[in-house]
Scaffold this motif. Structure first.
Motif, PDB file in Angstrom:
ATOM      1  N   PHE A  12      32.239   3.853  -5.203  1.00  0.00           N
ATOM      2  CA  PHE A  12      33.000   2.841  -5.943  1.00  0.00           C
ATOM      3  C   PHE A  12      34.074   2.233  -5.049  1.00  0.00           C
ATOM      4  N   GLY A  13      34.384   0.970  -5.335  1.00  0.00           N
ATOM      5  CA  GLY A  13      35.406   0.250  -4.589  1.00  0.00           C
ATOM      6  C   GLY A  13      36.702   0.182  -5.356  1.00  0.00           C
ATOM      7  N   GLN A  14      37.811   0.155  -4.621  1.00  0.00           N
ATOM      8  CA  GLN A  14      39.117   0.088  -5.265  1.00  0.00           C
ATOM      9  C   GLN A  14      40.085  -0.672  -4.370  1.00  0.00           C
ATOM     10  N   ALA A  15      40.750  -1.679  -4.942  1.00  0.00           N
ATOM     11  CA  ALA A  15      41.763  -2.421  -4.195  1.00  0.00           C
ATOM     12  C   ALA A  15      43.051  -1.601  -4.139  1.00  0.00           C
ATOM     13  N   VAL A  16      43.788  -1.740  -3.050  1.00  0.00           N
ATOM     14  CA  VAL A  16      45.031  -0.980  -2.902  1.00  0.00           C
ATOM     15  C   VAL A  16      46.143  -1.622  -3.733  1.00  0.00           C
ATOM     16  N   ALA A  38      34.044   3.388   3.737  1.00  0.00           N
ATOM     17  CA  ALA A  38      34.167   2.018   4.232  1.00  0.00           C
ATOM     18  C   ALA A  38      35.495   1.457   3.761  1.00  0.00           C
ATOM     19  N   ARG A  39      36.044   0.541   4.568  1.00  0.00           N
ATOM     20  CA  ARG A  39      37.263  -0.159   4.149  1.00  0.00           C
ATOM     21  C   ARG A  39      37.172  -1.617   4.589  1.00  0.00           C
ATOM     22  N   PHE A  40      37.396  -2.502   3.638  1.00  0.00           N
ATOM     23  CA  PHE A  40      37.349  -3.933   3.895  1.00  0.00           C
ATOM     24  C   PHE A  40      38.753  -4.529   3.795  1.00  0.00           C
ATOM     25  N   TYR A  41      38.943  -5.620   4.516  1.00  0.00           N
ATOM     26  CA  TYR A  41      40.208  -6.357   4.450  1.00  0.00           C
ATOM     27  C   TYR A  41      39.874  -7.767   3.968  1.00  0.00           C
ATOM     28  N   LYS A  42      40.099  -7.978   2.675  1.00  0.00           N
ATOM     29  CA  LYS A  42      39.691  -9.214   2.013  1.00  0.00           C
ATOM     30  C   LYS A  42      40.785 -10.273   2.142  1.00  0.00           C
ATOM     31  N   LEU A  43      40.400 -11.454   2.636  1.00  0.00           N
ATOM     32  CA  LEU A  43      41.344 -12.552   2.782  1.00  0.00           C
ATOM     33  C   LEU A  43      41.343 -13.428   1.544  1.00  0.00           C
ATOM     34  N   HIS A  44      42.508 -13.581   0.948  1.00  0.00           N
ATOM     35  CA  HIS A  44      42.720 -14.551  -0.116  1.00  0.00           C
ATOM     36  C   HIS A  44      43.300 -15.813   0.532  1.00  0.00           C
ATOM     37  N   PHE A  69      36.928 -14.597   9.921  1.00  0.00           N
ATOM     38  CA  PHE A  69      38.350 -14.947   9.992  1.00  0.00           C
ATOM     39  C   PHE A  69      39.273 -13.733  10.054  1.00  0.00           C
ATOM     40  N   CYS A  70      38.708 -12.528  10.117  1.00  0.00           N
ATOM     41  CA  CYS A  70      39.527 -11.318  10.108  1.00  0.00           C
ATOM     42  C   CYS A  70      38.835 -10.250  10.946  1.00  0.00           C
ATOM     43  N   ALA A  71      39.615  -9.502  11.718  1.00  0.00           N
ATOM     44  CA  ALA A  71      39.073  -8.401  12.517  1.00  0.00           C
ATOM     45  C   ALA A  71      40.063  -7.248  12.464  1.00  0.00           C
ATOM     46  N   PRO A 127      38.331 -15.213  -5.241  1.00  0.00           N
ATOM     47  CA  PRO A 127      37.277 -15.352  -4.225  1.00  0.00           C
ATOM     48  C   PRO A 127      37.807 -14.997  -2.842  1.00  0.00           C
ATOM     49  N   GLN A 128      36.910 -14.588  -1.942  1.00  0.00           N
ATOM     50  CA  GLN A 128      37.325 -14.198  -0.601  1.00  0.00           C
ATOM     51  C   GLN A 128      37.107 -15.328   0.398  1.00  0.00           C
ATOM     52  N   ARG A 129      38.126 -15.552   1.243  1.00  0.00           N
ATOM     53  CA  ARG A 129      38.053 -16.572   2.298  1.00  0.00           C
ATOM     54  C   ARG A 129      37.443 -15.980   3.569  1.00  0.00           C
ATOM     55  N   GLY A 130      37.484 -14.681   3.675  1.00  0.00           N
ATOM     56  CA  GLY A 130      36.954 -13.986   4.843  1.00  0.00           C
ATOM     57  C   GLY A 130      37.034 -12.492   4.597  1.00  0.00           C
ATOM     58  N   MET A 131      36.542 -11.703   5.573  1.00  0.00           N
ATOM     59  CA  MET A 131      36.487 -10.249   5.350  1.00  0.00           C
ATOM     60  C   MET A 131      36.511  -9.509   6.681  1.00  0.00           C
TER      61      MET A 131
END
Length: 433
Positions: free
Chosen positions: A15-19, A294-300, A39-41, A274-278
């Protein structure tokens, strides 16, 4: 009555969870450039985000712990004269990042140990060879100092960053714009997606296409009706692929197996925005004590939000089945070895005690025939020579290195200004006509 059999998998309940809000990075002007990169690294030390910038291109580099509101005057990496289109951290040095830009150049940067305190406008090296904007940069997964770039000139260039040279140029394999490029796990092959709707598998050192026009997929998975770009992230340790739709608000994830039907839907993580990048964190940057896989960094539009994917487990013990040995930061090969035909798989490390980063060496670029002298020794051998050299010799080498660095920096700046002047002259001539 027939009873449905549920496929057994330890990842069925991921399951996924936002911080929390205070663990996000706020008030960031994420780039509005219409390009299909992430757009993100991210890596275990920093998160880098391409942002809106006046008078050229720029991206932020933030230490992972620097959450909360980011000041508008926070220093940026700002050496490009056009918008930055793609960025990627070096897998073998957490302080080195490459960027591709509309100004037709690739730049490689060395980030200070604790992040930026002042704007960084001087790259370690500028790689020039593309005639149109550079939309893709991709480091070799197992070889030190090998970097790939792809541009809107439909060509792929593979560089030896240690010498600043273009070693391989694939300029006749794609009739249209290259949308994405990915290395195989040991870096012996490339896979590309092109605007001509073909996927190509390429042996770059032989300059040969080894597979093309894949008409018969092993599996077709219906997604949705939106026409946004999908950003795929594959974890070879767990055989899970995550699909993040750009402009979408969800992350769908699937488990890949060797038996039919090959692709198994697991779940979807959705949010309202919506996500602008990841960005996608390497496995060695995860918290194994919390069963984070896994950990993602979602761009708003104005912030970056980490999203954590977790396997629910009750035990506090290290979960061996979730964390097989994974790719570590040490390269298997040097650039010269790979270019002469050698291959090497990733050097694996255990995450049982967590990953502890070691001190990264500075990236050194040795230009051949610089000042009409002999080539300098390879960067990684310099500390060994200095260790046994007389004190006066060490000081002389340090001074020479400093002079060469300043010389290279000035020369790169002149080259960039010359290019800019040429473009302005061309625009003036068009207006005059």
């Amino acid at each position: 009555m027939s009873r449905r059999v549920v496929r057994q998998s330890k990842f069925r309940h991921v399951f996924g969870q936002a911080v929390r809000n205070d663990q996000c990075y706020d008030d960031i002007r994420v780039s509005r450039v219409t390009w299909d990169s992430s757009f993100c690294a991210v890596n275990p030390k920093f998160v880098a985000i391409i942002i809106e910038a006046s008078g050229g291109g720029a991206f932020l580099v933030l230490p992972l712990h620097k959450t909360g509101r980011i000041d508008k005057v926070y220093p940026t990496v700002c050496g490009h004269t056009g918008p930055v289109l793609d960025i990627e951290w070096c897998p073998h040095n957490d302080h080195v990042i490459a960027s591709g830009s509309e100004d037709c150049t690739v730049m490689v940067w060395q980030i200070p140990e604790n992040g930026l305190e002042t704007p960084l406008s001087e790259p370690v090296v500028v790689l020039e060879g593309h005639s149109k904007r550079v939309g893709i940069v991709c480091w070799h997964p197992t070889t030190r100092n090998v970097l790939l770039s792809a541009g809107c000139d439909n060509q792929i260039i593979i560089w030896n960053v240690g010498t600043g040279e273009a070693m391989i140029n694939l300029d006749d394999m794609h009739p249209d714009v290259i949308f994405s490029v990915s290395w195989s796990r040991n870096g012996s092959l490339l896979c590309t997606a092109c605007k001509d709707k073909r996927v190509r598998v390429i042996d770059p050192r032989k300059k040969k296409i080894v597979a093309d026009n894949m008409d018969e997929p092993i599996c077709v998975q219906e997604m949705d009706t939106s026409n946004g770009v999908l950003l795929p992230f594959y974890d070879p340790d767990t055989n899970i692929v995550y699909l993040c739709g750009k402009g979408d608000s969800s992350i769908r994830y699937f488990e890949i197996t060797e038996e039919a039907p090959f692709v198994h839907y697991l779940n979807t993580f959705s949010t309202k925005e919506p996500q602008r990048g990841m960005g996608y964190m390497p496995k060695r940057g995860l918290d194994v004590n919390k069963c984070e896989i896994a950990r993602f960094y979602k761009l708003h539009e104005r912030k970056c939000e980490p999203i954590i994917m977790t396997v629910p487990r009750k035990s506090d013990l290290f979960q061996d089945d979730l964390y097989p040995d994974t790719a570590g930061p040490d390269p298997a090969l040097e650039a010269e070895e790979w270019f002469t035909g050698k291959n090497g798989g990733p050097i694996l490390i255990s995450l049982k005690d967590g990953y502890a980063s070691t001190k990264n060496r500075d990236l050194k670029v040795v230009k051949k025939n610089i000042l009409e002298s002999k080539p300098a020794p390879k960067a990684e051998h310099i500390p060994i020579v200095q260790k046994h050299a007389p004190q006066s010799s060490v000081k002389m080498e340090d001074k020479l290195e400093e002079v060469l660095r300043e010389f290279k920096s000035l020369r790169d700046r002149v080259i960039l200004q010359d290019r800019r002047i040429a473009r302005l002259e061309e625009q003036v001539s068009k207006v005059a006509m």
